[in-house]
Write an enzyme that holds these catalytic residues in place. Structure first.
Site, PDB file in Angstrom:
ATOM      1  N   GLY A  54      43.688  45.761  34.311  1.00 52.23           N
ATOM      2  CA  GLY A  54      44.350  46.026  35.588  1.00 52.23           C
ATOM      3  C   GLY A  54      43.402  45.533  36.665  1.00 52.23           C
ATOM      4  O   GLY A  54      42.989  44.382  36.643  1.00 52.23           O
ATOM      5  N   GLU A  55      43.024  46.405  37.529  1.00 51.56           N
ATOM      6  CA  GLU A  55      42.095  46.030  38.589  1.00 51.56           C
ATOM      7  C   GLU A  55      40.995  47.101  38.646  1.00 51.56           C
ATOM      8  O   GLU A  55      41.272  48.259  38.954  1.00 51.56           O
ATOM      9  CB  GLU A  55      42.890  45.924  39.903  1.00 51.56           C
ATOM     10  CG  GLU A  55      42.066  45.521  41.088  1.00 51.56           C
ATOM     11  CD  GLU A  55      41.230  44.276  40.832  1.00 51.56           C
ATOM     12  OE1 GLU A  55      41.779  43.237  40.437  1.00 51.56           O
ATOM     13  OE2 GLU A  55      40.003  44.361  41.024  1.00 51.56           O
ATOM     14  N   SER A  56      39.772  46.698  38.330  1.00 48.88           N
ATOM     15  CA  SER A  56      38.697  47.681  38.186  1.00 48.88           C
ATOM     16  C   SER A  56      38.395  48.415  39.499  1.00 48.88           C
ATOM     17  O   SER A  56      38.035  49.596  39.486  1.00 48.88           O
ATOM     18  CB  SER A  56      37.438  47.024  37.634  1.00 48.88           C
ATOM     19  OG  SER A  56      37.083  45.896  38.400  1.00 48.88           O
ATOM     20  N   CYS A  82      39.271  44.435  29.388  1.00 49.83           N
ATOM     21  CA  CYS A  82      39.282  43.656  30.629  1.00 49.83           C
ATOM     22  C   CYS A  82      38.758  44.489  31.813  1.00 49.83           C
ATOM     23  O   CYS A  82      37.563  44.755  31.853  1.00 49.83           O
ATOM     24  CB  CYS A  82      40.672  43.090  30.854  1.00 49.83           C
ATOM     25  SG  CYS A  82      40.628  41.599  31.823  1.00 49.83           S
ATOM     26  N   ARG A 111      32.896  39.672  36.990  1.00 50.90           N
ATOM     27  CA  ARG A 111      34.342  39.810  37.280  1.00 50.90           C
ATOM     28  C   ARG A 111      34.965  38.453  37.622  1.00 50.90           C
ATOM     29  O   ARG A 111      34.340  37.626  38.270  1.00 50.90           O
ATOM     30  CB  ARG A 111      34.576  40.725  38.488  1.00 50.90           C
ATOM     31  CG  ARG A 111      34.345  42.168  38.216  1.00 50.90           C
ATOM     32  CD  ARG A 111      34.646  42.994  39.467  1.00 50.90           C
ATOM     33  NE  ARG A 111      36.037  42.964  39.819  1.00 50.90           N
ATOM     34  CZ  ARG A 111      36.507  42.814  41.064  1.00 50.90           C
ATOM     35  NH1 ARG A 111      35.683  42.665  42.074  1.00 50.90           N
ATOM     36  NH2 ARG A 111      37.797  42.824  41.276  1.00 50.90           N
ATOM     37  N   ILE A 137      43.504  37.531  31.044  1.00 50.97           N
ATOM     38  CA  ILE A 137      44.199  37.547  32.334  1.00 50.97           C
ATOM     39  C   ILE A 137      43.179  37.836  33.432  1.00 50.97           C
ATOM     40  O   ILE A 137      42.654  38.943  33.532  1.00 50.97           O
ATOM     41  CB  ILE A 137      45.309  38.624  32.347  1.00 50.97           C
ATOM     42  CG1 ILE A 137      46.273  38.417  31.166  1.00 50.97           C
ATOM     43  CG2 ILE A 137      46.068  38.591  33.676  1.00 50.97           C
ATOM     44  CD1 ILE A 137      47.263  39.550  30.946  1.00 50.97           C
ATOM     45  N   ARG A 138      42.872  36.827  34.208  1.00 54.01           N
ATOM     46  CA  ARG A 138      41.842  36.943  35.253  1.00 54.01           C
ATOM     47  C   ARG A 138      40.646  37.753  34.718  1.00 54.01           C
ATOM     48  O   ARG A 138      40.205  38.754  35.302  1.00 54.01           O
ATOM     49  CB  ARG A 138      42.435  37.611  36.495  1.00 54.01           C
ATOM     50  CG  ARG A 138      41.705  37.192  37.760  1.00 54.01           C
ATOM     51  CD  ARG A 138      42.394  37.671  39.008  1.00 54.01           C
ATOM     52  NE  ARG A 138      41.587  37.398  40.169  1.00 54.01           N
ATOM     53  CZ  ARG A 138      41.342  38.266  41.134  1.00 54.01           C
ATOM     54  NH1 ARG A 138      41.853  39.471  41.098  1.00 54.01           N
ATOM     55  NH2 ARG A 138      40.601  37.923  42.145  1.00 54.01           N
ATOM     56  N   HIS A 177      43.028  41.134  26.212  1.00 52.88           N
ATOM     57  CA  HIS A 177      43.999  42.227  26.111  1.00 52.88           C
ATOM     58  C   HIS A 177      44.534  42.351  24.680  1.00 52.88           C
ATOM     59  O   HIS A 177      45.625  41.849  24.385  1.00 52.88           O
ATOM     60  CB  HIS A 177      45.173  41.954  27.060  1.00 52.88           C
ATOM     61  CG  HIS A 177      44.832  42.123  28.498  1.00 52.88           C
ATOM     62  ND1 HIS A 177      45.178  43.251  29.220  1.00 52.88           N
ATOM     63  CD2 HIS A 177      44.165  41.325  29.346  1.00 52.88           C
ATOM     64  CE1 HIS A 177      44.733  43.131  30.458  1.00 52.88           C
ATOM     65  NE2 HIS A 177      44.121  41.964  30.573  1.00 52.88           N
ATOM     66  N   GLU A 179      45.891  44.759  23.196  1.00 53.86           N
ATOM     67  CA  GLU A 179      47.109  45.580  23.118  1.00 53.86           C
ATOM     68  C   GLU A 179      48.384  44.740  23.172  1.00 53.86           C
ATOM     69  O   GLU A 179      49.453  45.209  22.793  1.00 53.86           O
ATOM     70  CB  GLU A 179      47.108  46.629  24.247  1.00 53.86           C
ATOM     71  CG  GLU A 179      47.412  46.136  25.655  1.00 53.86           C
ATOM     72  CD  GLU A 179      46.265  45.377  26.335  1.00 53.86           C
ATOM     73  OE1 GLU A 179      45.196  45.244  25.719  1.00 53.86           O
ATOM     74  OE2 GLU A 179      46.459  44.929  27.472  1.00 53.86           O
TER      75      GLU A 179
END
Ligand code: GLN
Length: 196
Positions: A54-56, A82, A111, A137-138, A177, A179
């Site tokens: 997601g976004e840390s 991630c 990052r 993903i990024r 990822h 999952e």
């Protein structure tokens, strides 16, 4: 015996992690309750926590807002994917001014090291745990690991998955990822958590 694994459930691949953890425990013939975690009162009941991508920066802010931060540091087993891997790292490059991490794992992570969202990619990797299609993903890059860490996956020279055992704590980090494509890493994590 009571078995319970939590998935941090603010944003990111929450449903995918819950489903993959349930499937992994089924494959291992284990009875594990998998629960979303959004509040601090549940933390002490968990055998382990999964922190999704997601976004840390957002994950950190929301965990602080809910008063969960200190409690999370005490969880014995954590799997971060991630942004979750960033959350575990002791050293983070390119973090925002007020960004904090749990600083549990002896890794140095950078990052957004592959570039923008449009630079995201998939790659088949063959590792000792099996063949997996790794989705980045990024994603961050793990630049350095401490000497007592085990490396589980690399792409060329880059470390993309690693683990650390400290006393009776266990931490697992992937830059990608898992999952989304397989139960391999979740099964591996469960085996480490329950020492089977
Ligand atoms: N770029 C995100 C961060 O810095 C991580 C991306 C992801 O989790 N897919 O937190």
């Amino acid at each position: 015996m009571f078995n319970r694994i939590g998935v941090l459930a603010f944003h990111g691949d929450v449903i995918e992690h819950i489903e993959t953890t349930k499937n992994a425990s089924k494959n291992l013939h284990l009875d594990i309750e998998v629960v979303p975690v959004r509040a601090k009162d549940i933390i002490h009941t968990l055998d382990a926590l999964i922190i999704p991508g997601g976004e840390s920066t957002t994950l950190h802010k929301l965990c602080e807002r809910e008063g969960m931060w200190e409690g999370m540091k005490k969880i014995k087993n954590i799997f971060g994917t991630c942004a979750g891997a960033i959350m575990l790292a002791k050293v983070v490059h390119h973090k925002t001014a007020d960004q904090k991490t749990l600083e549990l794992m002896d890794i140095e992570i950078d990052r957004n090291a592959y570039g923008k969202q449009t630079e995201s990619f998939e790659k088949n990797i063959q590792i000792s745990l099996g063949n997996i299609n790794a989705v980045f993903i990024r994603a961050p890059k793990i630049k350095k690991v401490g000497k007592d860490l085990e490396i589980l996956a690399r792409i060329k020279k880059e470390i993309v998955a690693c683990e650390q055992r400290i006393g009776d704590s266990y931490y697992l980090a992937t830059c990608f990822h898992p999952e989304l494509t397989s139960t391999v890493f979740h099964e591996y994590f469960i085996k480490q958590v329950y020492r089977i």
